[in-house]
Scaffold this motif. Structure first.
Motif, PDB file in Angstrom:
ATOM      1  N   TYR A  96       0.843  -1.395  -0.108  1.00  0.00           N
ATOM      2  CA  TYR A  96      -0.012   0.123   0.055  1.00  0.00           C
ATOM      3  C   TYR A  96       0.727   1.226  -0.041  1.00  0.00           C
ATOM      4  O   TYR A  96       0.099   2.317   0.185  1.00  0.00           O
ATOM      5  N   ILE A  97       2.228   1.026  -0.016  1.00  0.00           N
ATOM      6  CA  ILE A  97       2.742   2.449  -0.016  1.00  0.00           C
ATOM      7  C   ILE A  97       3.051   2.659  -1.841  1.00  0.00           C
ATOM      8  O   ILE A  97       2.876   1.873  -2.373  1.00  0.00           O
ATOM      9  N   PRO A  98       3.331   3.988  -1.905  1.00  0.00           N
ATOM     10  CA  PRO A  98       3.616   4.264  -3.491  1.00  0.00           C
ATOM     11  C   PRO A  98       4.718   3.357  -4.033  1.00  0.00           C
ATOM     12  O   PRO A  98       5.624   3.112  -3.453  1.00  0.00           O
ATOM     13  N   PRO A  99       4.408   2.943  -5.205  1.00  0.00           N
ATOM     14  CA  PRO A  99       5.482   2.217  -5.964  1.00  0.00           C
ATOM     15  C   PRO A  99       6.502   3.111  -6.424  1.00  0.00           C
ATOM     16  O   PRO A  99       6.471   4.220  -5.927  1.00  0.00           O
ATOM     17  N   ASN A 100       7.747   2.717  -6.746  1.00  0.00           N
ATOM     18  CA  ASN A 100       8.940   3.450  -7.205  1.00  0.00           C
ATOM     19  C   ASN A 100       9.514   4.296  -6.014  1.00  0.00           C
ATOM     20  O   ASN A 100      10.398   5.046  -6.004  1.00  0.00           O
ATOM     21  N   HIS A 106      11.379   4.864   2.723  1.00  0.00           N
ATOM     22  CA  HIS A 106      10.003   5.545   3.061  1.00  0.00           C
ATOM     23  C   HIS A 106       9.528   5.047   4.377  1.00  0.00           C
ATOM     24  O   HIS A 106       8.707   6.180   4.977  1.00  0.00           O
ATOM     25  N   GLN A 110       8.647   8.366   6.769  1.00  0.00           N
ATOM     26  CA  GLN A 110       7.242   8.786   6.923  1.00  0.00           C
ATOM     27  C   GLN A 110       6.879   8.490   8.398  1.00  0.00           C
ATOM     28  O   GLN A 110       6.124   9.213   8.946  1.00  0.00           O
ATOM     29  N   SER A 345      -6.541   0.662 -13.091  1.00  0.00           N
ATOM     30  CA  SER A 345      -5.805   1.968 -13.237  1.00  0.00           C
ATOM     31  C   SER A 345      -5.979   2.640 -14.621  1.00  0.00           C
ATOM     32  O   SER A 345      -6.500   2.097 -15.581  1.00  0.00           O
TER      33      SER A 345
ATOM     34  N   GLU B 212       4.003  16.586   3.909  1.00  0.00           N
ATOM     35  CA  GLU B 212       4.783  16.016   2.778  1.00  0.00           C
ATOM     36  C   GLU B 212       5.028  17.160   2.015  1.00  0.00           C
ATOM     37  O   GLU B 212       5.195  17.186   0.703  1.00  0.00           O
TER      38      GLU B 212
END
Lengths: 544, 396
Positions: A96-100, A106, A110, A345, B212
């Motif tokens: 569920y964390i952003p890809p890339n 991260h 965070q 998507s 952020e």
């Protein structure tokens, strides 16, 4: 194996029996197994039958069996899994964390030090960790062994039971009454009234057993079978051909092969559509305004599914035959031959082509001397142009960004294309180097006579489809169904028994149910209504 | 359409009042000397009012459904209100099995609090985003809420049992925990009271703060005890925050929610201390004498029976129907989304409850504590997971 002969009724019981399977007389020397104390109510769990786990404790197999058959162990496993599952929700799982992004980075960025520890302990992939899998596997083992340990002896005990019960068995039931003198008619009335409440009566020498809902005793075992089928179904996912999970991006107008179909199926994206709610719609006006406008109402791909009719020969385009045409929407996947494509998507306005012109650097009007169009998904690398110009693409950055001062591409998708061009003016052998992209054209040397500028571009939408094939679903569904049947069977019905035991001139009444004591008391109240037979007393309440 | 929406909210309001009246009538049966069963006239009046209230709320549900053209279970206000309604429904069913008036005195206030709590969320009719557009929205959400509501009755019964049984003559761990449970209920009331007061005053304070790397603004409807981390108050006449929320509270709404939580606890504490001052003893100790003629075994049985009835419904709604829908909407039946995980945790918990009760003889007080624990998990999943943990279900 040793047998225990009941002193009272002569029934042959297996070793480890607590209550005689036929008459219920407590078997001396075995009372410690179920924790029965003389003068106290009997522990009626599993009918006092002989369970393997309570009888054998020598070999290593016995020990393993006894470990997993224990409810205490089972509950402990459940509680550990429960806590572990909760820990997995403290921070988002990796999926569920952003890809890339770099996960290590991260979590630390965070969530600070806690996030870092979380990551280092592997909690960012908790549910697929080896130890979580082992916990689930242990619960599965516990379910199987604990069920087998109980269901077999329980089944035998209930099959063997006789209407005529030993007095000590009756007196030590939770519900019990003694009536000194009762007429034969009254006793018959009670039996008949129980029968009319759908109790099944069996008789032996005037002793009556009224029983109903015995099948509910199998509920727990049925639901456990359901859980095992479910878990096995989930395991089947690891069998490759049973489960496919892939992804495909399709640009508008393009036809691409559906991955994992052996080049057999193709999908064409006719059009990708996004619809939003009408902001003037009175019903939703207030809510849309509050959310800052523009709430999507539909994501849809109008698609055509093709099947390649000839086995694809290398270098030859397959012949495509339409299999299915229709729209793929969220909640409405398109299905063919066991496969399903899900709308999952999209990418709006991806660049399709870019047209550049060449003009003299000095020319303020920027009048085009010549122009060329680059197909961004499949660019040609050399362009012979009018007026004697020749352009070579030296470098292509589909999604351009500056990485520490040098140009690079984030992906292979033309979301922000940029180029390094070699422009060969007419009759020149050495090129001028130009950098061009959206809103940029840079002359690297500052000495160029000609400049490359963006003249025009075309865009199109791209749809992202999940490709799924899942032959494990029927097992999962079957497991769920069996579980539901079992849990309803065990929870919404109860196994109720009433023993009518004539004594000299009177009658003894004893009753047992596995749950809902209130219900069985009401049944008995109705049955004895208008007779001399006394209402059973709840001896558990008297204890307190 | 606007008219229908108004009718709908008026019906909800009316249902709320009816539940409130029914609670008092049920409470009146405690004084009834003879017997604690539905045979008393007062009990009949109370359950009748409850049923009328329930039907009124059904009226709210149907009219709102017509007005919004989808089942009103699609945001936190609608879902929580529905949960309150099903709690009343579950109570009515259990009442007709056991005829225990006292259960109404405990269940209805919980339902009232839940509905009041629900109405603190945005009440506008919102359109459905594509992933919610499915019949499974109705099927999954309503069944799950019904299951949770039946399980909540078990909590009410468990609470009665504890208040009756826990020894109040001296202070112990058990009395403390019981007071904590009661305090949480009072805090919910505190939240409703404080939110209503400031929303009546139209209080608003805007803050600007970085999230952020981007500056965003958020609106507080309660005076800021805890302001956003690194935030700046934009509204001139609003109160300056006493302190800043800790930096690890991420997201644009985190600090605001934290502030709301603080307010609830503070108001709850004030209400609780007032009650203690007036009663001059623990709240549970003050209620205990009223439960003298209650049959503890019956209450224990009800608590267990509610779990026995609710567990299959919960499994069906919150896990099985959820999986069918997830398969359709998100192409996988299980995705370890926090809400899913917490549904699984709830299920694990009640599975443990049933095993402990059936096989290890956890009756009476132990079982009652578990019923309270289970409800705490359900409430956590209903409220905290939506508000604190971000995920696919955080449509609030």
């Amino acid at each position: 194996m040793k047998k225990i002969i009941c002193e009272s009724c002569g029934h042959e019981n297996p070793e480890g029996t607590v209550l005689c399977g036929a008459c219920g007389k407590p078997i001396e020397n075995n009372q410690h197994i179920d924790g029965n104390q003389s003068g106290k109510l009997l522990n009626m769990r599993y009918e006092g039958s002989a369970r393997r786990s309570q009888t054998h404790n020598k070999s290593i197999i016995d020990k393993i069996w006894n470990f997993f058959s224990s409810v205490k162990v089972g509950v402990t496993l459940i509680v550990i899994t429960l806590i572990a599952s909760a820990v997995g929700t403290i921070f988002p799982q990796e999926m569920y964390i952003p890809p890339n992004v770099n996960p290590a980075q991260h979590y630390a960025d965070q969530y600070g030090i806690l996030g870092k520890i979380y990551y280092q302990l592997g909690f960012h992939n908790l549910y697929s960790s080896w130890w979580y899998m082992i916990l689930i596997a242990m619960i599965g083992t516990s379910i199987i062994i604990a069920s087998l340990d109980r269901v077999v002896p329980l089944y035998k005990a209930l099959k063997m039971q006789k209407p005529k019960r030993h007095t000590s068995f009756l007196q030590r039931q939770r519900l019990f009454s003694k009536t000194e003198s009762v007429s034969k008619e009254d006793m018959e009335t009670v039996a008949a009234k129980l029968k009319s409440q759908r109790y099944k009566l069996t008789e032996e020498d005037g002793h009556i057993l009224a029983e109903k809902g015995r099948f509910s005793r199998w509920g727990p075992y049925v639901n456990h079978i359901g859980l095992i089928v479910f878990l096995l179904g989930a395991l089947l996912r690891f069998v490759p051909f049973l489960y496919i999970d892939d992804y495909v991006w399709v640009r508008e107008g393009d036809t691409v092969v559906v991955p994992e179909t052996d080049q057999q199926y193709y999908v064409k994206n006719e059009e990708f559509i996004i619809e939003t709610y009408d902001e003037q719609d009175k019903r939703y006006q207030a809510a849309i305004k509050k959310q800052g406008g523009s709430v999507p109402s539909n994501y849809q791909t109008d698609a055509v599914i093709y099947k390649a009719s000839n086995a694809s020969v290398a270098g030859e385009d397959p012949e495509l035959e339409v299999v299915k045409e229709g729209s793929i929407q969220v909640n409405k996947p398109i299905k063919f031959d066991g496969f399903a494509l899900y709308q999952s998507s999209y990418q709006l306005d991806e660049f399709k082509t870019m047209t550049f012109k060449i003009h003299e650097t000095e020319d303020e009007e920027e009048e085009a001397l010549t122009s060329f169009t680059v197909d961004l998904t499949n660019p040609e690398y050399e362009y012979e142009l009018d007026n004697g110009f020749r352009v070579v693409i030296d470098q292509y950055f589909p999604e351009y960004y500056l990485d520490d001062g040098s140009p690079a591409s984030k992906s292979k998708y033309p979301r922000n294309p940029a180029f390094v061009f070699f422009v060969y003016p007419p009759n020149e052998d050495s090129p001028e180097v130009s950098f061009a992209g959206i809103g940029r054209n840079v002359d690297a040397t500052g000495e160029n006579d000609y400049k490359v500028g963006l003249q025009n571009f075309e865009v199109r939408d791209v749809t992202g489809l999940t490709v799924k094939k899942d032959y494990t679903l029927p097992f999962i569904a079957l497991g769920g169904l069996i579980f539901m049947i079992g849990v309803i069977q065990g929870m919404y019905w109860q196994h109720r028994r009433v023993w009518i035991h004539p004594s000299e001139s009177g009658v003894w009444l004893a009753a047992h149910t596995n749950k809902n004591w209130y219900g069985i008391k009401r049944d008995i109240e109705k049955a004895i209504d208008g007779t001399e037979v006394k209402m059973v007393q709840d001896q558990q309440e008297l204890d307190e | 359409m606007g008219d229908l929406t108004t009718i709908s909210s008026n019906l909800l309001y009316l249902a709320f009042i009816l539940y409130l009246i029914a609670t008092f009538v049920f409470a009146g049966t405690i004084r009834d000397k003879r017997t604690d069963s539905g045979d008393s006239k007062l009990g009949k009046v109370a359950i009748t009012i409850t049923i009328i209230g329930f039907l009124t709320q059904i009226g709210y549900f149907i009219t709102r459904w017509i007005a919004s053209s989808h089942a009103p279970v699609s945001n936190l206000f609608e879902f929580t209100t529905f949960f309150g309604m099903m709690l009343v429904f579950a109570f009515i069913i259990i009442y007709f099995i056991y005829r225990l008036n006292l259960l109404g005195v405990f269940t209805l206030p919980v339902a009232l609090l839940i509905i009041a709590y629900a109405s603190m969320f945005p009440r506008e009719i919102s359109p459905l985003i594509p992933s919610l557009k499915s019949h499974w929205l109705y099927i999954h959400v309503t069944t799950a809420a019904t299951g949770e509501a039946i399980l909540a009755v078990s909590f009410a019964a468990g609470l009665i049992y504890l208040i009756k049984k826990v020894d109040q003559t001296k202070r112990s761990k058990r009395t403390t925990w019981l007071e904590i449970v009661l305090f949480s209920i009072v805090s919910t009331l505190g939240f409703v009271v404080v939110s209503s007061i400031f929303s009546g005053l139209n209080y608003s304070a805007e803050f600007q703060f970085p999230v952020e790397g981007q500056e965003i603004t958020a609106e507080y409807q309660l005076p800021a005890l805890a302001g956003p981390n690194g935030g700046e108050l934009l509204t001139g006449d609003a109160m300056q925050p006493w302190f800043e929320a800790p930096g690890w509270m991420q997201g644009e709404n985190a600090a605001r929610k934290f502030n709301t939580l603080l307010w609830s606890i503070v108001t709850g504490a004030v209400l609780y201390l007032l009650a203690r001052l007036i009663l001059r003893k623990r709240i549970a100790a003050a209620i205990q004498p009223l439960l003298r003629k209650t049959n503890a075994d019956l209450v224990d049985e009800i608590s267990y029976r509610a779990v026995a009835i609710g567990f299959p419904v919960f499994t069906l709604g919150a896990l099985i129907f959820a999986m069918i829908w997830a398969q359709q909407a998100w192409d996988r039946f299980w995705g370890w989304d926090p809400k899913e995980v917490w549904a699984l945790i709830t299920w694990f918990f009640y599975a443990a409850f049933l095993h402990l009760r059936l096989s290890r003889g956890w009756h009476g007080e132990k079982s009652a504590w578990l019923a309270v624990g289970g409800f705490a998990i359900i409430m956590f999943n209903l409220i905290a997971v939506n508000l604190i943990i971000a995920g696919l279900h955080s449509y609030a």
